[in-house]
Motif scaffolding. Sequence first.
Motif, PDB file in Angstrom:
ATOM      1  N   GLY A   1     -12.813 -24.867   9.339  1.00 14.24           N
ATOM      2  CA  GLY A   1     -12.717 -25.378  10.703  1.00 14.24           C
ATOM      3  C   GLY A   1     -11.326 -25.790  11.128  1.00 14.24           C
ATOM      4  N   MET A   2     -10.318 -25.485  10.286  1.00 12.42           N
ATOM      5  CA  MET A   2      -8.933 -25.815  10.623  1.00 12.42           C
ATOM      6  C   MET A   2      -8.251 -24.629  11.307  1.00 12.42           C
ATOM      7  SD  MET A   2      -7.819 -28.043   7.247  1.00 12.42           S
ATOM      8  CE  MET A   2      -8.456 -26.924   5.993  1.00 12.42           C
ATOM      9  N   VAL A   3      -7.138 -24.902  11.963  1.00 15.42           N
ATOM     10  CA  VAL A   3      -6.426 -23.882  12.732  1.00 15.42           C
ATOM     11  C   VAL A   3      -5.082 -23.583  12.076  1.00 15.42           C
ATOM     12  CG1 VAL A   3      -5.476 -23.249  14.984  1.00 15.42           C
ATOM     13  CG2 VAL A   3      -7.512 -24.725  14.857  1.00 15.42           C
ATOM     14  N   PRO A   4      -4.869 -22.389  11.500  1.00 19.79           N
ATOM     15  CA  PRO A   4      -3.546 -22.043  10.963  1.00 19.79           C
ATOM     16  C   PRO A   4      -2.494 -22.106  12.066  1.00 19.79           C
ATOM     17  CG  PRO A   4      -5.215 -20.519  10.150  1.00 19.79           C
ATOM     18  CD  PRO A   4      -5.863 -21.337  11.233  1.00 19.79           C
ATOM     19  N   TYR A   5      -1.366 -22.773  11.778  1.00 20.60           N
ATOM     20  CA  TYR A   5      -0.430 -23.121  12.857  1.00 20.60           C
ATOM     21  C   TYR A   5       0.994 -22.626  12.606  1.00 20.60           C
ATOM     22  CZ  TYR A   5       1.567 -26.244  16.464  1.00 20.60           C
ATOM     23  OH  TYR A   5       2.210 -26.767  17.556  1.00 20.60           O
ATOM     24  N   TYR A   6       1.595 -22.971  11.453  1.00 16.31           N
ATOM     25  CA  TYR A   6       2.988 -22.617  11.202  1.00 16.31           C
ATOM     26  C   TYR A   6       3.225 -22.220   9.751  1.00 16.31           C
ATOM     27  CZ  TYR A   6       5.589 -24.024  15.438  1.00 16.31           C
ATOM     28  OH  TYR A   6       6.129 -24.107  16.693  1.00 16.31           O
ATOM     29  N   MET A   7       4.065 -21.194   9.570  1.00 14.83           N
ATOM     30  CA  MET A   7       4.755 -20.969   8.309  1.00 14.83           C
ATOM     31  C   MET A   7       6.219 -21.282   8.583  1.00 14.83           C
ATOM     32  SD  MET A   7       5.820 -17.501   6.253  1.00 14.83           S
ATOM     33  CE  MET A   7       4.299 -17.045   5.425  1.00 14.83           C
TER      34      MET A   7
ATOM     35  N   TRP B   1      -4.953 -19.227   4.804  1.00 12.91           N
ATOM     36  CA  TRP B   1      -5.366 -19.157   6.208  1.00 12.91           C
ATOM     37  C   TRP B   1      -6.858 -18.874   6.347  1.00 12.91           C
ATOM     38  CZ3 TRP B   1      -0.697 -15.481   7.425  1.00 12.91           C
ATOM     39  CH2 TRP B   1       0.485 -16.244   7.454  1.00 12.91           C
ATOM     40  N   ARG B   2      -7.383 -17.978   5.523  1.00 11.39           N
ATOM     41  CA  ARG B   2      -8.816 -17.673   5.604  1.00 11.39           C
ATOM     42  C   ARG B   2      -9.654 -18.891   5.218  1.00 11.39           C
ATOM     43  NH1 ARG B   2      -7.226 -12.734   3.134  1.00 11.39           N
ATOM     44  NH2 ARG B   2      -8.058 -13.482   1.129  1.00 11.39           N
TER      45      ARG B   2
ATOM     46  N   ASP C   1       2.907  -9.264   5.961  1.00  6.31           N
ATOM     47  CA  ASP C   1       1.850  -8.741   5.109  1.00  6.31           C
ATOM     48  C   ASP C   1       0.639  -9.669   5.079  1.00  6.31           C
ATOM     49  OD1 ASP C   1       3.543  -6.654   4.628  1.00  6.31           O
ATOM     50  OD2 ASP C   1       4.051  -7.240   2.564  1.00  6.31           O
ATOM     51  N   ALA C   2       0.886 -10.987   5.068  1.00  4.02           N
ATOM     52  CA  ALA C   2      -0.229 -11.937   5.100  1.00  4.02           C
ATOM     53  C   ALA C   2      -0.944 -11.882   6.444  1.00  4.02           C
ATOM     54  CB  ALA C   2       0.279 -13.348   4.822  1.00  4.02           C
ATOM     55  N   TYR C   3      -0.192 -11.837   7.507  1.00  5.30           N
ATOM     56  CA  TYR C   3      -0.728 -11.797   8.868  1.00  5.30           C
ATOM     57  C   TYR C   3      -1.574 -10.546   9.084  1.00  5.30           C
ATOM     58  CZ  TYR C   3      -0.327 -12.561  14.003  1.00  5.30           C
ATOM     59  OH  TYR C   3      -0.563 -12.794  15.331  1.00  5.30           O
ATOM     60  N   ALA C   4      -1.137  -9.431   8.503  1.00  2.00           N
ATOM     61  CA  ALA C   4      -1.839  -8.159   8.682  1.00  2.00           C
ATOM     62  C   ALA C   4      -3.177  -8.125   7.954  1.00  2.00           C
ATOM     63  CB  ALA C   4      -0.962  -7.008   8.196  1.00  2.00           C
ATOM     64  N   SER C   5      -3.386  -9.033   7.008  1.00  2.00           N
ATOM     65  CA  SER C   5      -4.582  -8.974   6.168  1.00  2.00           C
ATOM     66  C   SER C   5      -5.635 -10.003   6.550  1.00  2.00           C
ATOM     67  CB  SER C   5      -4.198  -9.168   4.701  1.00  2.00           C
ATOM     68  OG  SER C   5      -3.688 -10.473   4.477  1.00  2.00           O
ATOM     69  N   VAL C   6      -5.465 -10.668   7.700  1.00  2.00           N
ATOM     70  CA  VAL C   6      -6.452 -11.660   8.142  1.00  2.00           C
ATOM     71  C   VAL C   6      -6.995 -11.266   9.504  1.00  2.00           C
ATOM     72  CG1 VAL C   6      -5.382 -13.540   6.829  1.00  2.00           C
ATOM     73  CG2 VAL C   6      -4.656 -13.140   9.184  1.00  2.00           C
ATOM     74  N   SER C   7      -8.091 -11.895   9.873  1.00  2.00           N
ATOM     75  CA  SER C   7      -8.703 -11.589  11.166  1.00  2.00           C
ATOM     76  C   SER C   7      -7.912 -12.225  12.306  1.00  2.00           C
ATOM     77  CB  SER C   7     -10.141 -12.115  11.198  1.00  2.00           C
ATOM     78  OG  SER C   7     -10.143 -13.524  11.366  1.00  2.00           O
ATOM     79  N   GLY C   8      -8.232 -11.820  13.507  1.00  2.00           N
ATOM     80  CA  GLY C   8      -7.541 -12.352  14.678  1.00  2.00           C
ATOM     81  C   GLY C   8      -7.669 -13.852  14.814  1.00  2.00           C
TER      82      GLY C   8
ATOM     83  N   THR D   1      -3.567 -17.366  14.835  1.00  2.00           N
ATOM     84  CA  THR D   1      -2.987 -18.481  15.586  1.00  2.00           C
ATOM     85  C   THR D   1      -1.692 -18.944  14.923  1.00  2.00           C
ATOM     86  OG1 THR D   1      -4.429 -19.899  14.272  1.00  2.00           O
ATOM     87  CG2 THR D   1      -5.158 -19.356  16.506  1.00  2.00           C
ATOM     88  N   VAL D   2      -1.489 -18.530  13.676  1.00  2.00           N
ATOM     89  CA  VAL D   2      -0.321 -18.976  12.912  1.00  2.00           C
ATOM     90  C   VAL D   2       0.939 -18.306  13.438  1.00  2.00           C
ATOM     91  CG1 VAL D   2      -0.486 -17.177  11.129  1.00  2.00           C
ATOM     92  CG2 VAL D   2       0.505 -19.403  10.565  1.00  2.00           C
ATOM     93  N   ARG D   3       2.062 -19.030  13.357  1.00  2.00           N
ATOM     94  CA  ARG D   3       3.356 -18.522  13.804  1.00  2.00           C
ATOM     95  C   ARG D   3       4.383 -18.685  12.697  1.00  2.00           C
ATOM     96  NH1 ARG D   3       3.602 -22.038  19.235  1.00  2.00           N
ATOM     97  NH2 ARG D   3       2.797 -23.547  17.746  1.00  2.00           N
TER      98      ARG D   3
END
Length: 440
Positions: free
Chosen positions: A319-325, A312-313, A350-357, A361-363
Amino acid sequence: MMLKEGSIRGFRAYTAKHLDELLGRGGIPEEERLRIRAVATVLPFRTNAYVVDRLIDWSAVPDDPIYRLVFPQGDMLPEADVTRLAGLLRQGAANGEIQAAANAIRKRLNPHPAGQLDLNVPRVGAESMPGVQHKYPETVLFFPKQGQTCHAYCTYCFRWAQFIGEPDLKFASDDIRGLVAYLKEHPQVTSVLFTGGDPMIMGEPVLRRYLEPLLEVGQLESIRIGTKSLAYWPQRFASEPDAEDTLRLFASVVEAGKNLAFMAHFSHPREMEPPVVETAVSRILATGATIRTQAPLIRSINDEPGLWSSMWRRQLTMGMVPYYMFVERDTGPQDYFAVPLGRAYEIFRDAYASVSGLCRTVRGPSMSATPGKVCVDGVTEIAGQKVFVLHLIQARDPELVGRPFFARYDPEAVWLTDLRPAFADRFPFDPAAADLRLPA
């Protein structure tokens, strides 16, 4: 030694007939090669020189994640099935006998999950349009006939039945006029998703024949292209003979006032390491298109939080947008790749908690099931009962979107059908409560 096969726009594909030679690179023993070939009689195999030479670490085979992503494994199917097929191959059995055994196994693997064959829409003035699916009110999926293969097949692919050569299991369409007519008859549709296979296997002239007619459909707000080409063949947008024409086509879609969204599949951070990937991404973004990223959570390939946060980082900086797991679908070798829902939620959390806002955008983790995309929001305890908290991100019945519901916690559950309602007699999407089929 590089294998030789005829090229398509500079692209070199390898299929099951190359398995033995390719497996030799990893020092796979002869008996295990036979078992892998046995699995490949049931599930499709296809890769290419870029994946083989640039992405796989052959010194780490068979544990290398990209190798496991594209090469079948000898224990991917039930032991009895693999043993029987390996025995037939060892004996030099007739192809008809081998295929009959393989087909019997395929029928047990739920080749069309979520009732896909039932989603083909009625044709305007005729009976049906195989290859045009309308599951959600605002979105239509289109399976272009010339796009029903890929640059390489993922071993976990839920559309595996499209690639095994069985006509009864395939659906696709080249009727773009029929699609346009259907859209005009259904003004609530604002988005068309080209999927397959991989639409970007098509050359620019063919892709143009599909895209340009849609630019005249006023209600359409977005055109999406589901593709793994950025991971498996980024040269498609950098150095192929029709790369420039393809990028100009993308720009024309944007200039026509449509949002062009690349739904890019990246399953592992290594797929983004070659410099050509960044070049391809930059060139696509320069056309005005957006790139959103998605992939399923797959055991033994990407079932670690650090891999997802790294992906995701990196996607964000490119320039891409993380979208779905996604959660591995209930089809094919699901038993081999599935991660229990409780563990899937922990990995996502755990992955979501370790990235910036900006990455949030990922769900997910999300199940693309019959009623819609069901997201596992968490695991908690309510009134002394341990439960999954879920909601529908997307639904065949729009009234259900965003409404939380609960399921009894089950540490072994890997799919929606493994769950049982908590605090209710049935889930809100239960067909006993309402007919969820879209009207013709």
